[in-house]
Design an enzyme around this catalytic site. Structure first.
Site, PDB file in Angstrom:
ATOM      1  CE  LYS A 184      -1.920   2.635   3.004  1.00  0.00           C
ATOM      2  NZ  LYS A 184      -1.762   3.922   2.288  1.00  0.00           N
ATOM      3  N   GLY A 236       7.087   4.638   8.154  1.00  0.00           N
ATOM      4  CA  GLY A 236       6.245   5.813   8.359  1.00  0.00           C
ATOM      5  C   GLY A 236       6.510   6.396   9.727  1.00  0.00           C
ATOM      6  CD  GLU A 239       0.449  10.123  15.634  1.00  0.00           C
ATOM      7  OE1 GLU A 239       1.215  10.894  15.028  1.00  0.00           O
ATOM      8  OE2 GLU A 239      -0.772  10.299  15.701  1.00  0.00           O
ATOM      9  N   GLY A 241       3.430   3.556  13.654  1.00  0.00           N
ATOM     10  CA  GLY A 241       4.161   2.319  13.974  1.00  0.00           C
ATOM     11  C   GLY A 241       3.655   1.700  15.263  1.00  0.00           C
ATOM     12  CD  GLU A 258      13.109   3.666   7.739  1.00  0.00           C
ATOM     13  OE1 GLU A 258      13.014   4.671   8.482  1.00  0.00           O
ATOM     14  OE2 GLU A 258      13.148   3.727   6.504  1.00  0.00           O
ATOM     15  CB  CYS A 292      12.906   8.612   8.103  1.00  0.00           C
ATOM     16  SG  CYS A 292      13.792   7.527   6.999  1.00  0.00           S
ATOM     17  CD  GLU A 389      10.441  12.267  12.008  1.00  0.00           C
ATOM     18  OE1 GLU A 389       9.421  11.682  12.373  1.00  0.00           O
ATOM     19  OE2 GLU A 389      11.266  11.788  11.204  1.00  0.00           O
TER      20      GLU A 389
HETATM   21  P1  ADP Z   1       3.462  10.398   7.567  1.00  0.00           P
HETATM   22  O1  ADP Z   1       3.257  11.006   8.936  1.00  0.00           O
HETATM   23  O2  ADP Z   1       4.837  10.471   7.075  1.00  0.00           O
HETATM   24  O3  ADP Z   1       2.386  10.751   6.575  1.00  0.00           O
HETATM   25  P2  ADP Z   1       2.200   7.986   8.280  1.00  0.00           P
HETATM   26  O4  ADP Z   1       2.844   7.115   9.283  1.00  0.00           O
HETATM   27  O5  ADP Z   1       0.977   8.739   8.645  1.00  0.00           O
HETATM   28  O6  ADP Z   1       3.355   8.879   7.758  1.00  0.00           O
HETATM   29  O7  ADP Z   1       1.871   7.167   6.969  1.00  0.00           O
HETATM   30  C1  ADP Z   1       2.723   6.227   6.385  1.00  0.00           C
HETATM   31  C2  ADP Z   1       1.878   5.164   5.723  1.00  0.00           C
HETATM   32  O8  ADP Z   1       1.078   4.529   6.712  1.00  0.00           O
HETATM   33  C3  ADP Z   1       0.907   5.676   4.674  1.00  0.00           C
HETATM   34  O9  ADP Z   1       0.860   4.720   3.615  1.00  0.00           O
HETATM   35  C4  ADP Z   1      -0.417   5.742   5.421  1.00  0.00           C
HETATM   36  O10 ADP Z   1      -1.554   5.634   4.593  1.00  0.00           O
HETATM   37  C5  ADP Z   1      -0.296   4.528   6.319  1.00  0.00           C
HETATM   38  N1  ADP Z   1      -1.105   4.565   7.549  1.00  0.00           N
HETATM   39  C6  ADP Z   1      -1.571   5.653   8.229  1.00  0.00           C
HETATM   40  N2  ADP Z   1      -2.263   5.266   9.314  1.00  0.00           N
HETATM   41  C7  ADP Z   1      -2.250   3.908   9.348  1.00  0.00           C
HETATM   42  C8  ADP Z   1      -2.772   2.905  10.233  1.00  0.00           C
HETATM   43  N3  ADP Z   1      -3.461   3.230  11.329  1.00  0.00           N
HETATM   44  N4  ADP Z   1      -2.518   1.606   9.965  1.00  0.00           N
HETATM   45  C9  ADP Z   1      -1.801   1.266   8.878  1.00  0.00           C
HETATM   46  N5  ADP Z   1      -1.292   2.146   7.999  1.00  0.00           N
HETATM   47  C10 ADP Z   1      -1.506   3.453   8.213  1.00  0.00           C
END
Ligand code: ADP
Length: 486
Positions: A184, A236, A239, A241, A258, A292, A389
């Site tokens: 995804k 990503g 939070e 993670g 990561e 990152c 960050e």
């Molecule tokens: P950023 O803060 O850099 O946008 P995120 O951690 O929000 O990074 O997003 C990174 C990825 O994780 C994106 O593909 C986003 O759609 C996905 N994502 C966001 N929330 C969730 C969740 N609760 N569970 C799984 N994937 C998520």
């Protein structure tokens, strides 16, 4: 091309499909805010379809499972070749969808994505177990050995900062290990991953082995919750993670992460200052600071503090900020209005907490999400701009007198992704590299990431390693086989 310009489909079981309920979302150009394409918003039934396709492709005797490792390696290598053959097109698409300068996409994202596939293709034929004698039995009574096997169906969730490259870091080793995948991409930047899906098909990856579904956090969450997924690999925010760790508990999915960083960079007075300044500016401003492992927290030894700050200010002010697609652009817009607001919020908080704004700190123009490269001095570890960050082009500078002072501050750094040190003294370099808890330490350089070297975080920067042969552990199980002779 399967996908036309404006309306994209996603890849499930070898077919390009819409979401079952027809839901879509738009992806926009961060420089012009113009809608680039409409993309399916995968719901939980779509996630289910994709996971089922990946499960079917993972069945023993499937086209993928039956392939000799050498053939698997050749297919993975071919994906790398196809990326290079379409490098110009992919660089432009990445630049438009993410905002990054096309020169960065052309020099870094696209060739590094190809290199990841090329490098990982070689591992397909080098996945080996060990013959391990039983420790408590007489020699010769048993034959005992380990065998490495693919972990199964892998859900991979990637961010928007290096969209194609992050997809490559995830897909290439999982394919080398023999897994099947549901990937995804981030909702802000789905386009190069979808184009990669076409190249993956062209390279001869059997249907269902790589499924690419588009959607936001809810789609990611459905993938994480799905009982048919054996493992989640995520890049990503820390939070999200943490949410993934909690959500993966139900079927005890394996998880690698990561996550974020607030990477310290240390300049000693004896460093080659010209080089240290140039590299430290690159460490924070490369890719709009949306990296990152950006070197976002700079420690400068007190005697050269003012000289280094003046050099960095000049470097920041020389950066041409503009549309990523202009060949002269050094720094593009941030990825979204939301991201610009977040980063500008940090600028406001830095000023409010009493830091000195040396340069930047403002939005540029009123179309697109542009901001000026920003530097703060007179900062304190307790300020939010130092502690958190930011994920944007904002550097905070702290003077120091001793390494112990840095170590004391870094003890409270929740992150441990990368660090840097600039000095001509090898003792200082290694003492500093050893004292800071981080997965990567750059000495007299930055951004030197390579497919062969493990990359990942200490502390809250993650679990596991990307790249190198270390990443294969993320996608392999170990089976011990013990035979007793009568
Ligand atoms: P950023 O803060 O850099 O946008 P995120 O951690 O929000 O990074 O997003 C990174 C990825 O994780 C994106 O593909 C986003 O759609 C996905 N994502 C966001 N929330 C969730 C969740 N609760 N569970 C799984 N994937 C998520």
């Amino acid at each position: 091309m399967t996908n036309d310009q404006k309306s994209r489909k996603m890849l499930i079981g070898g077919q390009w499909v819409e979401a079952l309920d027809g839901a879509t979302f738009d992806t926009a150009d961060p420089a012009t805010e113009e809608v680039l394409a409409t993309v399916p918003a995968a719901g939980s039934t779509d996630v289910d379809r994709a996971v089922n396709a990946a499960r079917e492709a993972f069945e023993p005797g499937s086209a993928w499972r039956g392939l000799p490792p050498a053939a698997r390696g050749r297919i993975i290598h071919r994906i790398g070749d196809l990326i290079l053959e379409h490098a110009e097109e992919l660089a432009l698409l990445e630049s438009r969808d993410n905002g990054k300068p096309v020169f960065i996409a052309s020099l870094a994202d696209i060739p590094m994505a190809a290199d990841t596939f090329h490098y990982m293709s070689g591992w397909a034929t080098k996945i080996e177990g060990n013959t391990i004698p039983m420790s408590s039995a007489a020699p010769g009574r048993f034959l005992s050995f380990t065998q490495r096997e693919p972990i199964g169906v892998v859900g991979q969730i990637v961010p928007w900062n290096y969209p194609l490259l992050m997809a490559a870091w995830k897909l290439a080793p999982a394919l080398a290990a023999g897994c099947t995948i549901v990937l995804k991409p981030a909702e802000q930047t789905p386009l190069t991953a979808l184009r990669l899906g076409e190249l993956i098909q062209e390279a001869g990856v059997p249907d269902g082995v790589v499924n690419i579904i588009t959607g936001d956090g809810a789609t990611g969450a459905a993938l994480v919750a799905h009982p048919g997924v054996d493992k989640i690999a995520f890049t990503g925010s820390t939070e999200v993670g943490k949410e993934i760790i909690r959500a993966s508990a139900d079927n005890v999915k394996k998880v690698t992460l990561e996550l974020g960083g607030k990477s310290p960079n240390v300049i000693y007075a004896d460093a080659d200052l010209e080089r240290a300044i140039a590299k430290s500016a690159e460490a924070i401003f490369f890719n709009q600071g949306e990296t990152c492992f950006a070197g976002s927290r700079l420690y400068v030894e007190r005697p050269v503090h003012d000289e280094v700050v003046a050099g960095l200010k000049a470097a920041a002010e020389q950066l041409t900020v503009g549309k990523g697609t202009e060949p002269t652009t050094m720094m593009g817009p941030l990825v979204s209005a939301e991201q610009l607001d977040r980063v500008m919020g940090y600028v406001t908080s830095g000023v409010a907490e009493g830091a000195t704004l040396v340069t930047g700190g403002e939005r540029l123009g009123d179309e697109g999400h542009f901001m000026a490269p920003t530097i703060f001095t007179d900062t304190k570890p307790s300020m939010r701009i130092v502690a958190e960050e930011i994920f944007g082009p904002v550097l905070v500078v702290l003077p120091f007198d001793t390494l112990d002072e840095i170590v004391a501050i870094e003890k409270d750094n929740p992150y441990g992704l990368a660090a840097g040190v600039f000095t001509r003294d090898i003792d200082k370099a290694f003492r500093t590299a050893s004292a800071i808890r981080a997965g990567t330490v750059f000495v007299n350089t930055w951004n030197a990431v390579d497919s062969a070297l493990p990359f990942g975080g200490y502390k809250q920067s993650g679990w596991g390693r990307e790249l190198g042969h270390a990443v294969l552990d993320n996608y392999l199980e170990t089976k011990s086989i013990i035979t007793e002779f009568s």
